[in-house]
Design a protein around this motif. Structure first.
Motif, short mmCIF file in Angstrom:
data_model
loop_
_atom_site.label_atom_id
_atom_site.label_comp_id
_atom_site.label_asym_id
_atom_site.label_seq_id
_atom_site.Cartn_x
_atom_site.Cartn_y
_atom_site.Cartn_z
N ARG A 377 28.91 38.74 40.56
CA ARG A 377 28.61 39.92 39.76
C ARG A 377 29.88 40.54 39.19
O ARG A 377 29.90 41.02 38.05
CB ARG A 377 27.89 40.95 40.62
N GLN A 378 30.94 40.53 39.99
CA GLN A 378 32.20 41.08 39.51
C GLN A 378 32.81 40.25 38.38
O GLN A 378 33.54 40.77 37.53
CB GLN A 378 33.20 41.20 40.66
N LEU A 379 32.52 38.95 38.36
CA LEU A 379 33.04 38.09 37.30
C LEU A 379 32.36 38.35 35.97
O LEU A 379 32.93 38.06 34.91
CB LEU A 379 32.89 36.62 37.69
N LEU A 380 31.15 38.86 35.99
CA LEU A 380 30.40 39.10 34.76
C LEU A 380 30.67 40.51 34.27
O LEU A 380 30.43 41.48 35.00
CB LEU A 380 28.90 38.89 35.01
N PRO A 381 31.13 40.67 33.06
CA PRO A 381 31.45 42.01 32.55
C PRO A 381 30.20 42.80 32.23
O PRO A 381 29.10 42.24 32.06
CB PRO A 381 32.28 41.73 31.28
#
Length: 620
Positions: A377-381
């Protein structure tokens, strides 16, 4: 052939439930392939009435009275039934075959059974010994049988063959009603053996359904206490790493107590029993030099002890230890009983250990998946700022804890923003890691030298093909939006066509290509679209289009078009995105888990008065 059977007669094997001698496993009526006739003749064997059109009679009588030896009776029944089989096989050329309905008359005939009540008779399980000879030998099928109402014979008609599913439900037969697992006559004739059988029956029935080790051993201790007057009941388990027996459960006078005893093999009575793989019974511990006192731990001055190893195919699981404050507290019968019980306990303990290991592994895996999900989730902006005239939104719903879809927003120079949407083949952890590899490669290349979308896809294709990760591939769309010129330049590598909403009309932007990672030297085409204020561009993964309803009809372009037709000029990109995801949820049934990851990117062009396009987009 006609088989004339005088009451009482057994045509099937008979096995005691408590003796664990189930000779057969199918109900006898399910083995006959067609309707058959059952005759009961009142005359003596060998006399054939003239009005019966049969050629030969064969009779068998087997009287079973009250008998204290159930094993002997069962063996007699089994031997007689086997003899009957050979007799039937030798007479297969004759015409008709007659049987007695044993199930209906078994408990009603005097002189049959154990000489006890019908309740005890019902504790027997009937199993068929007769093979379907009617199917093997067609000449055995019943015909030319006088079944008129005036006949001296009684006609009973049995329904046709049961299906395999029905037969599976009927066998094995359970105990009927409140039948006793051990015949009452056995308690009168052999009370000690009957109590042992009853204990083994109760323990084997209970421990197979208990997977908690503490509760399992507590139940075993309570059952054993009914027959053996011990003062301390303990179980030690073998630790392969430390090569020691370690206390797992100790019960004293009915209450469990903590204990931390560690004993190596061949030390003490427990170590000797474990090392020699045989039971050790000591009448007086003061006379045995192997005894190690543990009065401080248990609070009992042990004078006699019985230790039985817990083994599974000669593999040591642990030991079961009974201790008493009295001498000669344990007998040879106690030793035999516990030796039999030990095999059940060893299997139950191993099952409990495997279950606990599986639970711990699942718990650890769930923790890892939760952490990985948060990292993904953190990788997806979430969005991008400093892009004049562009309203941007993203939606992401994974089918599992980790998804194979991904998207990204990338600064591509002053006033320029790149968007990417990818779908990795497969789902789960492997797909998520492969998608992360693609995101990392893409971000690394953009920092060094941004290039047009076709070149970016060709570069990613070569890198992913070189990885050779189990034939994985990625369907991906890559586009660059120039805010100053309101121009969208894109290339496609096997992803669904982007959708353009303009003035209420929905159309697809036809851009195609081969997915990434399949061929090393693939080239991709460039498509340029000039946008106007009010235009909306939609990038969707195949999970959106392939959402199915109860009749397996896909949501498809028709469903997306229906949603976009209802969009007003005032709706933001976020509202459009949420509306499409809600529509797919409702279309797919809502309560059912989605079959594929769903990812959505919405770009909505707005009118703006700014002329400053010198800032880099800020991704957040």
């Amino acid at each position: 052939m006609s088989v004339l059977l005088r009451q009482p007669v057994f045509l099937c094997g008979c096995a005691l439930r408590t003796l664990s001698l189930p000779f057969f496993s199918q109900p006898y009526e399910s083995l006959f392939p067609q309707t058959f006739w059952i005759h009961i003749h009142p005359n003596r064997p060998g006399v054939c009435p003239s009005n019966i059109p049969v050629r030969r009679f064969f009779s068998l009588r087997l009287y079973v009275g009250a008998c204290p030896d159930p094993v002997g009776v069962a063996n007699r029944i089994f031997s007689a039934a086997c003899r009957l089989l050979f007799s039937l096989a030798s007479l297969f050329r004759v015409r008709s075959l007659c049987f007695q309905w044993l199930a209906a008359s078994f408990a009603k005939i005097r002189g049959v059974g154990w000489g006890v009540s019908a309740k005890a008779l019902r504790s027997l399980r009937l199993r068929v010994i007769f093979f379907p000879l009617c199917r093997l030998f067609p000449s055995l099928r019943p015909r030319n049988v006088d079944a008129s109402r005036t006949s001296n014979y009684h006609r009973f008609k049995v329904s046709g063959p049961r299906s395999m599913d029905e037969s599976a439900k009927l066998a094995p037969f359970p105990l009927i009603g409140d039948a006793d697992p051990v015949p009452a006559s056995l308690f009168t004739s052999y009370p000690e053996q009957a109590n042992t059988l009853a204990l083994l029956y109760e323990v084997s029935r209970e421990i197979t359904s208990i997977l908690d080790r503490e509760e399992l051993l507590r139940r075993v201790a309570q059952r054993v206490k009914k027959l053996v007057n011990y003062h301390v009941f303990s179980v030690m388990l073998w630790n392969e790493k430390t090569q020691h027996l370690e206390s797992a459960f100790v019960m004293r006078y009915g209450d469990s107590i903590p204990a931390r005893t560690r004993i190596p093999l061949h030390q003490g009575l427990t170590g000797a029993a474990a090392g020699q793989r045989r039971a050790v019974r000591v009448a007086d511990t003061l006379t045995d030099p192997r005894f190690i006192g543990c009065e401080v731990d248990t609070g009992v001055a042990v004078r006699s002890e019985l230790v039985v190893p817990l083994l599974i195919q000669d593999r040591l699981i642990g030991v079961l230890d009974l201790e008493s404050a009295e001498t000669h507290a344990f007998t040879a019968e106690h030793e035999r009983m516990l030796a039999t019980l030990a095999s059940y306990v060893a299997i139950a303990l191993e099952n409990a250990r495997l279950y606990e290991d599986a639970r711990e592994t699942e718990r650890r895996l769930q923790d890892d998946l939760s952490t990985a999900r948060e990292i993904q989730r953190q990788l997806l902006p979430s969005g991008a700022r400093e892009v004049p005239g562009l309203d941007l939104a993203a939606g992401y719903c994974s089918a599992r804890a980790l998804g194979g879809d991904f998207y990204d927003f990338l600064p591509y120079g002053k006033g320029r923003l790149a968007v990417a949407l990818g779908d990795v083949s497969g789902k789960g952890t492997a797909a998520a890691l492969f998608g992360s590899l693609a995101i990392g490669t893409m971000r690394e290349h953009i920092v060094e030298h941004p290039c047009p979308p076709p070149e970016m896809l060709a570069l990613l294709n070569r890198r992913l093909h070189g990885a050779r990760l189990d034939a994985r591939f990625i369907a991906m769309a890559f586009a660059v939006y120039d805010a100053g010129e309101r121009r969208l330049t894109l290339a496609n590598a096997g992803a669904p066509y982007p959708i353009l909403l303009r003035d209420g009309n929905v159309q697809q932007i036809c851009a195609s290509g081969i997915p990434l990672g399949l061929f090393s030297d693939t080239q991709y085409d460039e498509v340029v679209v000039d946008l106007r204020p009010g235009d909306t561009v939609l990038f969707a993964s195949d999970g959106i289009l392939e959402t199915e309803d109860a009749e397996e009809r896909e949501f498809g372009l028709k469903g997306i078009t229906a949603v976009l037709k209802s969009v007003s000029p005032k709706d933001s990109a976020k509202e459009i995105c949420d509306r499409i995801l809600d529509a797919t949820d409702e279309y797919g049934g809502g309560g059912f888990a989605p079959g594929d990851d769903r990812t959505l990117l919405v770009l909505r062009v707005t009118d703006h008065a700014s002329t400053d396009f010198s800032k880099l987009p800020i991704i957040y």
